[in-house]
Each structure stands twice: as structure tokens, then as C-alpha cells.
Design a protein around this motif. Structure first.
Motif, PDB file in Angstrom:
ATOM      1  N   ARG A 110      72.606  23.818  71.296  1.00 53.20           N
ATOM      2  CA  ARG A 110      73.030  25.184  71.627  1.00 53.20           C
ATOM      3  C   ARG A 110      71.872  26.027  72.153  1.00 53.20           C
ATOM      4  O   ARG A 110      71.659  27.162  71.736  1.00 53.20           O
ATOM      5  CB  ARG A 110      73.670  25.844  70.412  1.00 53.20           C
ATOM      6  N   GLN A 113      72.650  29.527  73.572  1.00 48.85           N
ATOM      7  CA  GLN A 113      72.751  30.593  72.571  1.00 48.85           C
ATOM      8  C   GLN A 113      71.373  31.111  72.185  1.00 48.85           C
ATOM      9  O   GLN A 113      71.184  32.311  71.966  1.00 48.85           O
ATOM     10  CB  GLN A 113      73.487  30.083  71.331  1.00 48.85           C
ATOM     11  N   ARG A 170      73.045  30.709  65.402  1.00 51.02           N
ATOM     12  CA  ARG A 170      72.581  29.444  65.969  1.00 51.02           C
ATOM     13  C   ARG A 170      71.706  28.687  64.982  1.00 51.02           C
ATOM     14  O   ARG A 170      71.813  27.460  64.837  1.00 51.02           O
ATOM     15  CB  ARG A 170      71.806  29.701  67.260  1.00 51.02           C
TER      16      ARG A 170
END
Length: 481
Positions: A110, A113, A170
């Protein structure tokens, strides 16, 4: 003594240091790849925050220094400078370094993010720093997060909060599974995860207060209640990050930390458990009640103190038995020793606080600067692993002592003046300095503050030198020779 075997720090592009001797290896792994780029971004945000904070702190110290303060338009200048200085040097700097450490420690997934979180927090910090020049706004000296009650600053603060929320989300989604058997590295990772959980609790507390604060309140009373619960939870975040840094840097400096990983995890867990008093306080009492405030204060004192003492003593013991530092490790060790010293001084001052005077900012500055110095040591240690040159040389070695020495003078002057009842969060004629002793105390505060500013800016200079492109550095070296 025979030479220690050589070990390469992962991600350091061939940079080598002597391996440390420790029963428990309290060292973090620094990965290669895309996570390094994201970590560099968080480091740049932290350095930018310190630069901005340093500029505003010049105005702040001068506005409290007898003689000089008469030359400045003090009324709003002091309070505006104080708001921006505190928010940049504490809130933004600490979050940026937390983002750096969490980005290096997570699973690496991720990444979009992560970059979005960095962009939001950076834009929010920029808006807060520029807000004094975008129109008049009333400075409100609320505890933990002082504000300028104007649209530019508040919009920046909301952007920053959104970025922090995305960063924590995250981090928690990417948190590695640690299991039940911990080595030194696993204990440090547990501490970093605990800091992320504490930040999540703080964000929930801010949102809860926002929904629950009586609509009839305004001004300082409103923001004091709004930030009280979340601000207390954030203190656990900063403390956990500092304790992780202490153990890590003590291990890197070659000290044998006389603390098993299980005990270290227990200390982190006790601090984290105290964070969960926060939702209990919200469920049990109204956010505007005295009981609500008292319960949160009690949890912070108990939980933080229980974890700090054994880890702090273990780090001091480890440093006493550590070998002489190499050139690269000298600034790291200096930052660690100065951090322990400043935090201990701030904690000792807190025991003797009575009433509302400048002993309160003396306690606060000692503890907060203790955290700051620990994170400075982390930056010095991570620079080579992030692909930069190590921080070496006279300025790098002197910087932690310059910063810590200035802050010790600063808080000594505040404690001295606090004994005469000089009030906090005021400047100029509002200080009502009646005696030579009071003037001398605040003068010492001003001198120490000025030295600390130089020390803080020296850290930025050292870091930026190490982060210069290698070609430019090589050209400068050739020109000098």
C-alpha cells in the motif's frame, strides 16, 4: 581487545560498521527498495518542520528576553510564534519521524497510501506555517495543540490530521505479525506497533471530543477540552518512540542492554495498556468534567513512569559498558546520552510543579527535548542506511551537546523564575519581572534558548550536508583541496 567482526547494515549500500555485542540484539532491519524513498520523504518533512520551527523560535526567545523584548511588537507576535513553533517542533516533527520509522518497519504494501499520507501531512504543515501571513487569527494557547483560530490554520490542521489518520491506518494494516517469542528486534517492532496503536487512540479521542464538546463553549475553553484527551494519548506515542530509540541506539553503540526482550515488551505493553484508559475516561465522565481530566492525567503519569524507569536504567547501564564510539557513532551516542539527561531533568522538574508558572514549560521542554534528541540520534544512525553519507565531523559531534546544553540553561532559567512566580505563556511587560533575580532567571532562559536554537539549526545543517548529492559533495571537496 580484538577487533569486532564487520557487519553490513541492510540497505546501506555497502556502508559498514562494527557489529555490536549484546545478549539481545536491539537493532532494527532497514530494508531496501521503494520503502526507502517513502522514508526519505518523511525525513525531509521532519527537517522542513524543524527549519520552520527554528525561525519562529527566534522570535519566541527574543520576545521573552529582557531588553530585547522592548524592541519587538510583542502582543500577538509572541503568542503567534509560540503556536507555530510548538506545532512544528513537536506535532509535525514527531509525526514525520514516526512516519519514517513505521515506513521502514512495515510490510511495504500500500505504498500509494503512504505517499498520500505524506502529501496530506506536508500540505497541512505548510498551511499551518504560512497561516500567520494569511490574515489575522487569534492565537489560543491550548495544551498539547495550540492553534491560531483562523480558517487557514484550522484547514491546515484538519489536512494534517487526515494525513496522520491515513498513515496510522496503513501502518496498522501493514504491521508484521510478531508471534509470542521475541528477540531484541521483535521487541522494538512491538514498541513501534504500540506507538501506532496509541496514535490511533489519540485520533479517536480527538474525534470523540469534537462531537462531545458543548456547543456553548468558545475560545480557549473549547480547544482545551477538544485536545485534552487526544493530547494525553499522543504523549504515549512520543514516549514509546523515544524508548524504542533508546534501546536501538544503545545496542548500535555497542552496549550490552541488561534487559531481556520479553521484559522490554512488557514495559511497552504496560505503557500501551495505559493508553486504553482514554476511552474509559470518555465513557465514564463528561469531556468537560474535572474527573475526565484527572483520570487521563493519572493514566499518563502512571503508565509512562512504569515503562520509563527500567528501560532508562538499562540504557544507562549499557552505555557505561559500551566501547569507545567510532567516528560515525559519536554523534549517535552523544544524542542518546543527551536525550536521557534532558528527559530525566524534565521529569525531575515535574515533581516540584505547584501552581501555574514557568516551571510547567521547564518540565515540558525537558521531556519534549529528550524525545527530540532521541529522534535526532535515530536520524544520524539512519542516514547511511537511507543512501546518504554518515553524519561525521566536529559539528555533528558537538550538535547534541550544544542543543542539550542550551535547553538545560533554558529550563534552569525557567525553574529559577518559576520560584518567584513568573507566569507561563506571557512575554514582555505581561511577565511582571519585579526583582533582579527574576530578570536574571529569564535572562538565563533567553541565553539558553538562543544556544538551543543554534543547536537545533546545527542538526539541520549536519543532516542536509549528509543528504547532499554525492557529485556536489565531491566537487566541494575537490575545490577545497
Amino acid at each position: 581487545m580484538s577487533a569486532l567482526p564487520q557487519a553490513t547494515i541492510p540497505g546501506a549500500a555497502g556502508w559498514r560498521l562494527p557489529a555490536t555485542r549484546s545478549d539481545a540484539d536491539y537493532r532494527l532491519h532497514v530494508p531496501a527498495g521503494a520503502r526507502l524513498l517513502l522514508a526519505r520523504g518523511w525525513l525531509w518533512l521532519g527537517l522542513a518542520a524543524l527549519i520552520g520551527s527554528g525561525l519562529f523560535s527566534v522570535l519566541l526567545v527574543f520576545s521573552r528576553t529582557p531588553g530585547i523584548n522592548r524592541l519587538l511588537p510583542l502582543n500577538d507576535l509572541f503568542h503567534v510564534a509560540l503556536v507555530v513553533h510548538v506545532d512544528l517542533s513537536v506535532l509535525v516533527w514527531f509525526v514525520a519521524l514516526a512516519g519514517l520509522l513505521w515506513s521502514l518497519d512495515d510490510s511495504g504494501q500500500r505504498l500509494r497510501q503512504g505517499w498520500a499520507a505524506l502529501a496530506l501531512t506536508g500540505l497541512g504543515a505548510l498551511a499551518m506555517a504560512l497561516s500567520p501571513f494569511l490574515g489575522h487569527a487569534e492565537p489560543i494557547m491550548a495544551n498539547y495543540i495550540p492553534v491560531l483560530a483562523g480558517p487557514a490554520f484550522l484547514a491546515g490542521l484538519l489536512l494534517f490530521a487526515a494525513g496522520v489518520a491515513l498513515l496510522v491506518l496503513r501502518t496498522l494494516r501493514n504491521a508484521p505479525r510478531l508471534g509470542l517469542h521475541f528477540d531484541g528486534r521483535g521487541a522494538l517492532r512491538f514498541g513501534l506497533n504500540a506507538a501506532a496503536v496509541a496514535t490511533a487512540v489519540a485520533l479517536l479521542a480527538f474525534a470523540w471530543s469534537w462531537a462531545a464538546v458543548p456547543a456553548t463553549l468558545a475560545g480557549k475553553a473549547y480547544y482545551e477540552i477538544l485536545f485534552w484527551g487526544g493530547g494525553h494519548a499522543l504523549q504515549f506515542t512520543w514516549t514509546l518512540l523515544m524508548l524504542v530509540a533508546w534501546l536501538w541506539l544503545a545496542g548500535e553503540c555497542g552496549g550490552t542492554v541488561p534487559l531481556s526482550p520479553r521484559v522490554a515488551v512488557l514495559m511497552f505493553a504496560l505503557a500501551l495498556a495505559s493508553v486504553f484508559v482514554t476511552p474509559v475516561a470518555y465513557l465514564a465522565y463528561d469531556v468537560a468534567s474535572v474527573e475526565h481530566r484527572a483520570m487521563l492525567t493519572w493514566a499518563m503519569r502512571l503508565g509512562g513512569g512504569v515503562a520509563l524507569l527500567p528501560i532508562g536504567l538499562a540504557v544507562v547501564f549499557a552505555l557505561r559498558g559500551a566501547p569507545p564510539p567510532t567516528a560515525v557513532l559519536r554523534p549517535v551516542r552523544a544524542a542518546l546520552v543527551a536525550s536521557v539527561l534532558l528527559f530525566a531533568a524534565g521529569g525531575a522538574i515535574g515533581i516540584f510543579i505547584t501552581g501555574s508558572n514557568v516551571r510547567i514549560p521547564a518540565h515540558y521542554h525537558g521531556c519534549i527535548v529528550g524525545v527530540t534528541l532521541a529522534l535526532m540520534g535515530v536520524v544520524y544512525r539512519l542516514l547511511p542506511a537511507l543512501g546518504y553519507r554518515p553524519a561525521e565531523g566536529r559539528l555533528a559531534n558537538a550538535q547534541p551537546w550544544l542543543y542539550a546544553g542550551g535547553q538545560l540553561l533554558h529550563i534552569t532559567g525557567l525553574v529559577w523564575s518559576g520560584g518567584y512566580g513568573v507566569q507561563r505563556k506571557v512575554a514582555g511587560a505581561e511577565q511582571v519581572l519585579r526583582s533582579p533575580a527574576e530578570i536574571a532567571g529569564m535572562g538565563l532562559m533567553g541565553l539558553g534558548g538562543a544556544i538551543a536554537i543554534v543547536g537545533g539549526l546545527a542538526f539541520v545543517v549536519v543532516a542536509l550536508r549528509a543528504m547532499r548529492p554525492r557529485r556536489a559533495a565531491a566537487a566541494e571537496t575537490a575545490a577545497a583541496s
